[in-house]
Motif scaffolding. Structure first.
Motif, PDB file in Angstrom:
ATOM      1  N   ALA A 191      59.106  26.037  34.056  1.00 54.28           N
ATOM      2  CA  ALA A 191      60.522  26.849  34.265  1.00 54.28           C
ATOM      3  C   ALA A 191      60.234  27.358  34.992  1.00 54.28           C
ATOM      4  O   ALA A 191      61.006  28.709  34.732  1.00 54.28           O
ATOM      5  N   GLY A 192      59.032  28.965  35.495  1.00 56.53           N
ATOM      6  CA  GLY A 192      59.201  29.498  36.218  1.00 56.53           C
ATOM      7  C   GLY A 192      58.445  29.873  37.127  1.00 56.53           C
ATOM      8  O   GLY A 192      58.304  30.359  38.200  1.00 56.53           O
ATOM      9  N   GLY A 212      58.442  13.895  28.070  1.00 54.61           N
ATOM     10  CA  GLY A 212      59.140  14.800  27.653  1.00 54.61           C
ATOM     11  C   GLY A 212      60.285  15.343  26.729  1.00 54.61           C
ATOM     12  O   GLY A 212      60.302  15.373  25.765  1.00 54.61           O
ATOM     13  N   THR A 213      61.178  14.487  27.769  1.00 55.31           N
ATOM     14  CA  THR A 213      62.756  14.660  26.646  1.00 55.31           C
ATOM     15  C   THR A 213      62.360  13.938  25.990  1.00 55.31           C
ATOM     16  O   THR A 213      63.155  13.976  24.931  1.00 55.31           O
ATOM     17  N   PHE A 214      62.623  12.555  26.208  1.00 57.72           N
ATOM     18  CA  PHE A 214      62.276  11.308  24.428  1.00 57.72           C
ATOM     19  C   PHE A 214      60.997  11.816  23.503  1.00 57.72           C
ATOM     20  O   PHE A 214      61.374  11.959  22.477  1.00 57.72           O
ATOM     21  N   ILE A 215      60.455  12.837  23.767  1.00 56.72           N
ATOM     22  CA  ILE A 215      59.555  13.302  22.507  1.00 56.72           C
ATOM     23  C   ILE A 215      60.551  14.323  21.945  1.00 56.72           C
ATOM     24  O   ILE A 215      60.469  14.457  20.550  1.00 56.72           O
ATOM     25  N   GLY A 245      56.610  20.763  35.708  1.00 56.20           N
ATOM     26  CA  GLY A 245      57.217  22.308  34.706  1.00 56.20           C
ATOM     27  C   GLY A 245      57.536  21.709  33.351  1.00 56.20           C
ATOM     28  O   GLY A 245      58.139  23.185  33.143  1.00 56.20           O
ATOM     29  N   ALA A 246      57.717  20.966  32.753  1.00 49.00           N
ATOM     30  CA  ALA A 246      58.777  20.766  32.118  1.00 49.00           C
ATOM     31  C   ALA A 246      59.177  21.296  31.598  1.00 49.00           C
ATOM     32  O   ALA A 246      59.996  22.318  30.109  1.00 49.00           O
ATOM     33  N   TYR A 247      60.605  21.183  32.279  1.00 52.09           N
ATOM     34  CA  TYR A 247      61.626  21.943  32.277  1.00 52.09           C
ATOM     35  C   TYR A 247      62.684  20.897  30.419  1.00 52.09           C
ATOM     36  O   TYR A 247      63.242  21.986  30.317  1.00 52.09           O
ATOM     37  N   ASN A 284      65.498  20.200  30.412  1.00 53.96           N
ATOM     38  CA  ASN A 284      66.913  20.575  30.279  1.00 53.96           C
ATOM     39  C   ASN A 284      67.555  20.821  31.476  1.00 53.96           C
ATOM     40  O   ASN A 284      66.867  22.231  31.955  1.00 53.96           O
ATOM     41  N   PRO A 285      68.687  20.372  31.669  1.00 51.51           N
ATOM     42  CA  PRO A 285      68.899  20.658  33.259  1.00 51.51           C
ATOM     43  C   PRO A 285      69.633  21.731  34.167  1.00 51.51           C
ATOM     44  O   PRO A 285      69.400  22.821  34.487  1.00 51.51           O
ATOM     45  N   ALA A 286      69.378  22.907  32.459  1.00 43.21           N
ATOM     46  CA  ALA A 286      70.215  23.854  33.116  1.00 43.21           C
ATOM     47  C   ALA A 286      69.047  25.191  33.083  1.00 43.21           C
ATOM     48  O   ALA A 286      69.095  25.695  34.022  1.00 43.21           O
ATOM     49  N   VAL A 287      67.775  24.440  32.675  1.00 44.51           N
ATOM     50  CA  VAL A 287      66.596  25.077  32.922  1.00 44.51           C
ATOM     51  C   VAL A 287      66.694  25.189  34.036  1.00 44.51           C
ATOM     52  O   VAL A 287      66.307  25.621  35.198  1.00 44.51           O
ATOM     53  N   THR A 288      66.672  23.657  34.441  1.00 41.74           N
ATOM     54  CA  THR A 288      66.180  23.309  36.192  1.00 41.74           C
ATOM     55  C   THR A 288      66.752  24.156  37.067  1.00 41.74           C
ATOM     56  O   THR A 288      66.262  24.383  37.952  1.00 41.74           O
TER      57      THR A 288
END
Lengths: 373, 373, 373, 373
Positions: free
Chosen positions: C27-28, C90-93, C145-147, C149-153
């Motif tokens: 994410a960064g 990742g989102t699934f989990i 990148g394990a975002y 979250n679309p807002a984080v992407t």
């Protein structure tokens, strides 16, 4: 600027040796070791920082190439105010989480529509809130030392050679952070506070039955005497400072420590203080976390009782943390610390009281030689 | 003194090789590897320490330059008493958090004005309190090995070559730490105890309905038989010691361990013991955490029942932890440990019982050769 | 392929210097530094990935020897879709644990046959659930990148040079992960939902008294105004992004950070947001965690109120997280970050708005030169 | 034996290269890399170990000098049985904490004399208990891979080249660990069980109102259908295995992982499964944690209902974990894993089914060449 840039080393103050790197970090550090080499050349910037009491060079990661934007107005200001900004946002985050957790637990007390049927949290959630707030605040404010508490800054000035000139700017930044952070919490929960107090604009202070002022600052239990109030805050603050010095002590053979563990350890420390010494007075242990939000709550319309409640209790979380932190730090240096500390000097360092002017003059001279001023 | 000072190595005992560094640490260590080189030259200081049963050289971080103040009275005393002071403060911190959490949860039981409407904590807060107390105590007492429990010290003497001469000074320091720590908790909560007991100076012991003696030391559940009382403490202590030896074992391929993780792992271990074996007898698992505060509570005015309650239960948390810890350590060495242990020797080490005098003579000689005495 | 294989370095894009390695991570990160050297030679595979907006080379650990199976249909597809698959799982989990915890706590509310006599969890379990879900999701999706979250992407595209072309594929994968994950939770608890709602196939939406729609997506408290709904989500999302940028900032002298700590820190962050800002609107702070499950619940038979409840509240957790994350990231870059960011450029980067076409052309050219497209 | 002893390398199997070291560890490892060089010369010992299905050389830390005692009967036996002993004690510890936490919470339900006034724990304490139990079990059993669950061992045989010959000895050790561990919990709580059930020797099984059989093994909620029972266990086991493979995957660029974090991550994973999927069937997810204690409870006098309760539910936590773990591992390898796995081979590895004898012959030959048999 690459890590291998030799100028990084050149502009490091003399004390920033390789061993100095280990001394570095939150609340127990002498000062920062990573300093900005490039900006070190800009004399004006250094002077402005010095006049604010800050280290002439701002602490900036050597990977970050500030040459690109150092002529822009705001980035330059940001570098001038680097540590105060870090302390502001660190305290802001601390109070956001801390006051936020009290707000959620208090305002939703007993709500049966919650999953689980009994509100959105319990007292323990508040321990989590302050613990996480401090942990996150430290992650934000590492560049300034992440003191987040004027009593901790004060004790570091006294025992760990943090220059006293740093104190005012740090203090103002921390106080502002507490004020603004609690204001955002208030704004976020304003409709819920109306709902809980029982009408638009009603604001009451404990021990009123539906009081919400306790979200922002601490109020003592009714049965606690003034002496017990002070003692409770004093003990909790001593614990805080004693443990911070222990966690920053490079000694402790056989129990490995590193700065990576510091934020997590502080989470546990503050969680523990909340679970063990948080009942009688609400463990303020920090002027800016209590006085800042108290001022804010008075400003937005809470009545005069924010000051008078508990027998004008408000001054206790202002004074006791300083006394407690100094005492806790003194205890640690007296009994355990073997490094450089006034306590480990003749007359436990009180000798300087005899010739304060001479001592101050020599002290400032040493700081100048080390490039700290 | 820089890290590269060759004298640091010179004064290290022969067993303090680079592999020895890994053996080092809390409760499973042979002895400390970092020793003070400078003070090693001061023969008197060494002799005083030896006469107290401590290692001739005090464990001091090589970065800390004690030459500056080694001629001052108190710093010198502090270095003489380095390990006992560390154990004292470690146990003090352990008991402060532990007893503090019981006090807060018990005294605020059912208080409806709390955020969440049901007191300032639940039983789980006590698990947090003792877990955090141990974690913080270990961070404070690393220089002495952070045993914080005479049964753990005892088992290390038996199975991990900690010299028996260390035991008395460690024991006294730990006991005093428990006594003083619980006294501070009492002082902090004295007005709340009056309020909870229902009058100034009233002090009662479980199973009295508003008893507060359970804040300081453990009292068994009424339905538990004497045998079950002993068994419960025995099991919990065995678990404690078995896991400490496991966490200190450099083996365990594939599951990396390091001293950095030790305090956190002990937090989880003690939290788990409290959540799983903490009901019947209150998981004392430590003489000084139970007997020290019990003595304190008797001294400040709790009645004779502190000794007679539960059928004179008080001796069980004194004896059972020693039996349990020795058994737990024995189990680990018998089934898992492959390093140097009496259990991994002919007749499981019991052979020494046949010729105790000869064995002792040889043993002390070996310790002298290694510079441990 | 051994680690020492020089081709690994050869195929690394120019920005993947040794300092770049530190910039890398969740994410960064600018982009991944470990890229597949072998598959780098397969022009078709690179083209397919580029056409999906992904980096031409897939991020694969250099120890993993994909030459063995790169001609098989599915493994090749898997490499083409590597990042979207990681984000999906990742989102699934994340949603499995998060929605699962709400389901367990809500459906078992007040069940007296539970150990402890009061249901299988409390509100705090939900904080645990989402915190653990995110931690585990990050451990699964590190390669992308394990975002999660679309807002984080989105905010990383805006401020951290993640190419905008990545956004659509990431977004679709995340949304699908939320949809499918919540579907599995629904399937798992279907008989319990029937039992709780009071009959086979009955499905209701809050504020109905036995509503279960709140398991899957968030519904606001009844007393919260529309503005407060938006503000609550906005604040929580800002906190999330501000802290992610802080945790990814290589600066923060004296407070060590590393990618190893990132998943744990995010556990605490999301736990804290849930405990402090989770009451009013249920802290969605993520479009795919709210809209995905909402769609799923509508698809399996929940009534139209999933959209209309709370005054058509459903759009708020879609829009507010984007606004909040951008604002939180902007704040961090404005006040603390000293690295490369549009905020640290003339006119805070808004200048590009003046000549959008020229800026975009140059920007894409730079990405092409760096091999990101 | 010093670390630098070259013979350590000599006796390492061929796959134990420096990259192999990273593959090593709990549940996702090919095999151990640290093997005992000295004992490698003792042909009889190797043969005995081989005949039990274990690796010819026992995994012993190179610092541990076993030459001293390798001729003693018990230490030699201990080395022969090294991995089974580790698995036994690891499972023992897991079940001690897990069953212990259920016992404490269930038996003290609603006890008003507890601090806090409502029993000695809540449902969440059970999540802590199993989480801590697994964490501690992994710390104990690192030398054997710390599988602690036959379904996890099975999946590693299937997908990660753990030789199938290992399975029987591991399985027996794990089962015995669960049996004995729960027996100790029973012994510890026997008087409390009598007290709770309402009379000496009364033992009942859920859904009886004062049943205590649920302390030891799982019983489903009454409203859950057989299919939902299976599905719930299947899902939870899939999650477990999926995450274990993710945590052991050396890939995941940008999210640092190390074996040091593994025990803590498993604490969170099992805590999460308990908080999110622990209600319907009690999250057995492990044959030996459920069947072992069930057998024990039947042996000590619980009635026939331990088998017949929930419609002969007992076979579900025996079968579902195997199905779930295999499915979870398959999912991970199918969608994310890029290393060596049958799923990353032609026909997803099912091809071997066509010529099972030839495949087995070649497979065993390869293991022999690598020194694994």
């Amino acid at each position: 600027m690459a890590l291998a840039d030799p100028s990084v080393r050149l502009y490091m103050p003399s004390w920033a040796s390789s061993t100095g790197l280990r001394r570095c970090g939150f609340a127990g550090s002498y000062e920062f070791t990573l300093v900005l080499s490039t900006l070190g050349k800009s004399a004006t910037l250094q002077q402005t920082r010095s006049s604010l009491g800050l280290h002439p060079s701002a602490p900036i990661h050597p990977d970050h190439d500030v040459e690109n934007y150092q002529n822009l107005w705001w980035p330059k200001t940001k570098i001038v105010l680097r540590e105060p900004l870090a302390e502001f946002w660190g305290t802001f985050i601390l109070v956001m989480f801390g006051d936020g957790s009290v707000a959620q637990v208090l305002l939703s007390t007993g709500q049966t529509t919650a999953p689980g049927g009994n509100g959105f949290g319990a007292y323990q959630s508040i321990s989590w809130g302050w613990g996480i707030g401090l942990m996150m605040g430290i992650y934000v404010a590492g560049d300034s030392g992440a003191y987040l508490n004027p009593a901790v800054t004060f004790t570091n000035c006294l025992f760990r050679k943090l220059p006293w000139r740093r104190f005012p700017a740090y203090f103002m930044a921390q106080l502002l952070g507490g004020f603004v952070g609690s204001g955002v919490v208030y704004a976020n929960y304003i409709s819920a506070i109306d709902w809980y107090e029982g009408g638009h604009g009603i604001r009451t202070v404990p021990p009123a039955p539906r009081a919400t002022a306790g979200i922002f600052c601490t109020y003592p239990q009714p049965f606690v005497t003034k002496a017990s109030q002070f003692f409770s805050e004093f003990i909790a603050s001593s614990l805080l400072m004693f443990m911070i010095f222990a966690l920053k002590d490079p000694s402790n053979n056989g129990v490995g420590k590193s700065d990576k563990w510091f934020p997590l350890a502080l989470f546990f420390l503050v969680f523990g203080i909340g679970a063990c010494f948080g009942w009688e007075t609400g463990y303020a242990i920090n002027l800016v976390r209590d006085f800042g939000p108290r001022l804010m709550s008075y400003a937005v319309g809470y009545p005069h009782e924010v000051w008078s409640a508990g027998g004008y209790y408000f001054w206790i979380p202002m004074v006791a943390p300083f006394c407690g932190c100094v005492f806790g730090g003194f205890l640690y240096d007296l009994f355990i610390y073997t490094g450089d500390s006034p306590v480990n000097s003749p007359w436990f360092g009180f000798k300087r009281v005899a010739h304060p002017q001479r001592w101050t003059r020599e002290h400032v001279q040493r700081e100048k030689d080390a490039g700290l001023v």
